[in-house]
Design a protein around this motif. Structure first.
Motif, PDB file in Angstrom:
ATOM      1  N   SER A 155     125.180   2.197 143.703  1.00  0.00           N
ATOM      2  CA  SER A 155     124.844   0.811 144.009  1.00  0.00           C
ATOM      3  C   SER A 155     123.629   0.328 143.211  1.00  0.00           C
ATOM      4  CB  SER A 155     124.564   0.663 145.510  1.00  0.00           C
ATOM      5  OG  SER A 155     123.359   1.311 145.838  1.00  0.00           O
ATOM      6  N   GLN A 190     124.909  -1.458 139.301  1.00  0.00           N
ATOM      7  CA  GLN A 190     125.925  -2.504 139.192  1.00  0.00           C
ATOM      8  C   GLN A 190     125.324  -3.650 138.377  1.00  0.00           C
ATOM      9  OE1 GLN A 190     128.989  -1.769 140.478  1.00  0.00           O
ATOM     10  NE2 GLN A 190     128.002   0.186 140.999  1.00  0.00           N
ATOM     11  N   GLN A 222     125.345  -7.515 138.850  1.00  0.00           N
ATOM     12  CA  GLN A 222     124.574  -8.213 139.878  1.00  0.00           C
ATOM     13  C   GLN A 222     123.372  -8.954 139.286  1.00  0.00           C
ATOM     14  OE1 GLN A 222     123.357  -5.223 142.631  1.00  0.00           O
ATOM     15  NE2 GLN A 222     125.416  -4.830 143.397  1.00  0.00           N
ATOM     16  N   ASP A 250     117.055 -11.547 146.589  1.00  0.00           N
ATOM     17  CA  ASP A 250     118.299 -11.331 145.851  1.00  0.00           C
ATOM     18  C   ASP A 250     118.724  -9.874 145.872  1.00  0.00           C
ATOM     19  OD1 ASP A 250     117.731 -13.910 145.329  1.00  0.00           O
ATOM     20  OD2 ASP A 250     118.040 -13.806 143.148  1.00  0.00           O
ATOM     21  N   GLN A 289     122.015  -6.195 146.984  1.00  0.00           N
ATOM     22  CA  GLN A 289     122.209  -5.882 145.564  1.00  0.00           C
ATOM     23  C   GLN A 289     121.086  -4.947 145.102  1.00  0.00           C
ATOM     24  OE1 GLN A 289     124.118  -9.374 143.326  1.00  0.00           O
ATOM     25  NE2 GLN A 289     122.447 -10.355 144.418  1.00  0.00           N
TER      26      GLN A 289
END
Lengths: 227, 342
Positions: free
Chosen positions: A7, A10, A13, A189, A195
């Motif tokens: 994660s 990514q 993002q 964010d 994210q």
């Protein structure tokens, strides 16, 4: 590799526009805070140094007040300080959100810290050199400008570097509470939106800013240090 | 004339007070090199700081050409300080400034233009022999060179007086020697009165014309360099002189005693002190010609150059019948040589 680690990578993002805006916000906020802190901290540090052995009652009082304020504001945790200052901030800045709103808290937290470093830097100046200035008939202001300042400059700059790095840390913290910048990006964010990659990228950018800051500080210190 | 009149200086802390200088009076004529000597803790550093107002007396007065520097405003004192240069044991140069910038600093404080500052500073650096080091920083210089920079800085405003606070005490013998020569040159060429305090009798002997001996905040003895060295009155002066003589003839009293014991009743050990400018007198030769039945052997001796001439002393052993001893001593004294029986 498990999903938890994945994660963080990514890349889709990451919104480069947002990243750029946040980086500029952090740098601008840090830059202006450092300037104000440098001036205010220098003044407070000079007062602490100059009144150290004063016998006159009003100078003793002045030193007492400055020393007390410096100690108090240096001791309040930054997050608490921001919250504590909200009404004050609203009064003088007209807002409690955005980069501008963070400035009073940042200055009030960092200036006392730098004031102590300034006082230390002045204490390091050889007393013999100050005596030599006195023997030359230098006025107090001349001694400060022509002797104290140049002789303590390396320590003043390295102290400001340390302070600036603390300020970068504080801006990130202020960001979480709504002051914008990379701290805000990492929290809103990144964390809030799930994210992790955004959080990681924000962290890396903050680290880069810190390293550059440290490098510049060391470079300037070395340039002015002829001891 | 620089005068200290009945100055007492007391430092007080919370519980007690210390008298560092006790009712001191001194008159220092213009244009000479004046030395104040004493062991550490005697009050030398406080004394020399009276002359430029870095220390204020608790009572008494300090006069420079009949102007008090004690009962004046800060502005007036600053004006006076411009007439008085000072050099320190630890040089006290600004580490952040180049040699040239250090020397121009006093002129900068006066508000002189940059051209004038640099011109004058370069002139001074020429005099102290550092013309080729102007752009270096103090950390790149040796101790002796740093003190030269400090001297140039002290002289750049053409002062009337130069104060030296243990100016050579942090230097090696060679640098000490060259700084002392420089001080003599400055005194002679620019007619600047030099007041130096030190614990090194050697430095005083080399360059001073007059001396004051300071002990526990009091002046115990004053006089010309030859008076003090040839005929010291106080114990403290004698001990300072003895300690300064590196190859001191009889460091160990045991050795002297041994020679005495071996010599028997006929032996007489004398210390001859030659007064100013007569260190080269053929006293021994004359003595042997006069008394053909005595034996003379030299145990030790020393020649010491001073600014007024050479001081010398000789330690000899004479073997002569005991009844002649007094006569021999008188004969030497008649040649205007001082005799001390050891």
């Amino acid at each position: 590799m498990n999903a938890g680690i994945n994660s963080y990578f990514q890349w889709s993002q990451v919104d480069l526009f947002n990243l750029r805006v946040s980086t500029v916000e952090t740098i601008t906020l840090t830059f202006f805070t450092v300037i104000v802190v440098a001036i205010l901290g220098f003044a407070l540090g000079l007062i602490l140094f100059q009144t150290k052995n004063s016998q006159k009652w009003y100078l003793k009082l002045l030193r007492g007040i400055v020393a007390f304020l410096v100690n108090v504001f240096r001791s309040i945790p930054f997050v608490v300080l921001i919250v504590l200052l909200i009404p004050f901030t609203k009064n003088i800045m007209g807002t409690i959100i955005g980069p501008k709103a963070a400035i009073p808290a940042l200055v009030i937290a960092a200036a006392p810290f730098y004031a102590r470093l300034v006082e230390l830097a002045f204490n390091e100046v050889d007393l013999g050199v100050l005596e030599a200035a006195k023997s030359l008939g230098a006025k107090n202001s001349q001694t400060i400008w022509h002797v104290l300042l140049p002789e303590s400059l390396p320590a003043l700059i390295s102290g400001l570097t340390v302070t600036a790095i603390s300020i970068i840390g504080y801006t990130a913290m202020a960001g979480v509470i709504g002051a914008g910048g990379l701290g805000n990006l990492a929290y809103q964010d990144g964390f809030e939106a799930g994210q992790n990659t955004v959080t990681l990228v924000a962290t890396v950018v903050i680290l880069i800013i810190v390293f550059i800051c440290q490098y510049l500080g060391d470079w300037f210190t070395k340039r002015v240090d002829h001891r | 004339m620089i005068s200290i009149k009945n100055v007492t200086k007391t430092f007080a802390n919370n519980s007690q007070s210390f008298t560092v200088l006790n009712n001191i009076s001194l008159d220092i004529p213009e244009g000479i090199i004046y030395g104040v000597i004493g062991y550490s803790g005697a009050g030398k550093s406080t004394l020399i700081r009276l002359f430029n107002g870095l220390e204020k007396p608790s009572s008494g007065d300090v006069l420079i050409d009949d102007n008090s520097i004690v009962n004046v405003s800060n502005d007036q004192l600053r004006e006076q300080q411009k007439q008085i240069g000072m050099v320190f044991q630890q040089f006290n140069l600004l580490s952040s400034k180049t040699v040239l910038e250090n020397v121009t600093l006093p002129l900068k404080l006066n508000g002189e233009s940059k051209t004038k500052r640099n011109q004058k500073a370069l002139e001074m650096l020429e005099i102290v022999g550092l013309s080729d080091q102007v752009d270096k920083y103090p950390s790149q210089l040796s101790g002796g060179q740093k003190q030269r920079v400090a001297i140039a800085r002290a002289l750049v405003r053409d002062p009337k007086i130069l104060l030296c606070d243990e100016a050579t005490s942090a230097l090696d013998p060679e640098a000490t020697s060259s700084i002392l020569d420089l001080l003599i040159k400055i005194n002679q060429e620019f007619k600047i009165t030099i007041i130096m305090v030190t614990h090194e009798m050697e430095a005083i002997r080399r360059i001073c014309q007059q001396i004051a001996v300071l002990d526990s905040g009091e002046i115990v003895e004053t006089g010309s360099v030859s008076q003090i060295f040839e005929n010291p009155q106080s114990e403290i002066t004698k001990s300072l002189i003895t300690k300064s003589q590196v190859n001191n003839d009889f460091d160990s009293p045991e050795l002297l005693q041994e020679i005495k014991d071996n010599g028997g009743a006929d032996s007489l050990i004398l210390k001859l002190s030659f007064p100013n400018k007569s260190a080269d007198k053929p006293v021994i030769t004359e003595l042997i010609r006069e008394y053909t039945d005595i034996e003379v052997s030299v145990l030790g001796g020393q020649l010491q150059p001073t600014i007024e001439g050479v001081l010398g002393h000789l330690i000899i052993q004479i073997k002569a019948p005991q009844k002649e001893h007094n006569e021999v001593i008188k004969s030497i004294t008649d040649k205007s040589v001082q005799v001390e029986v050891l």
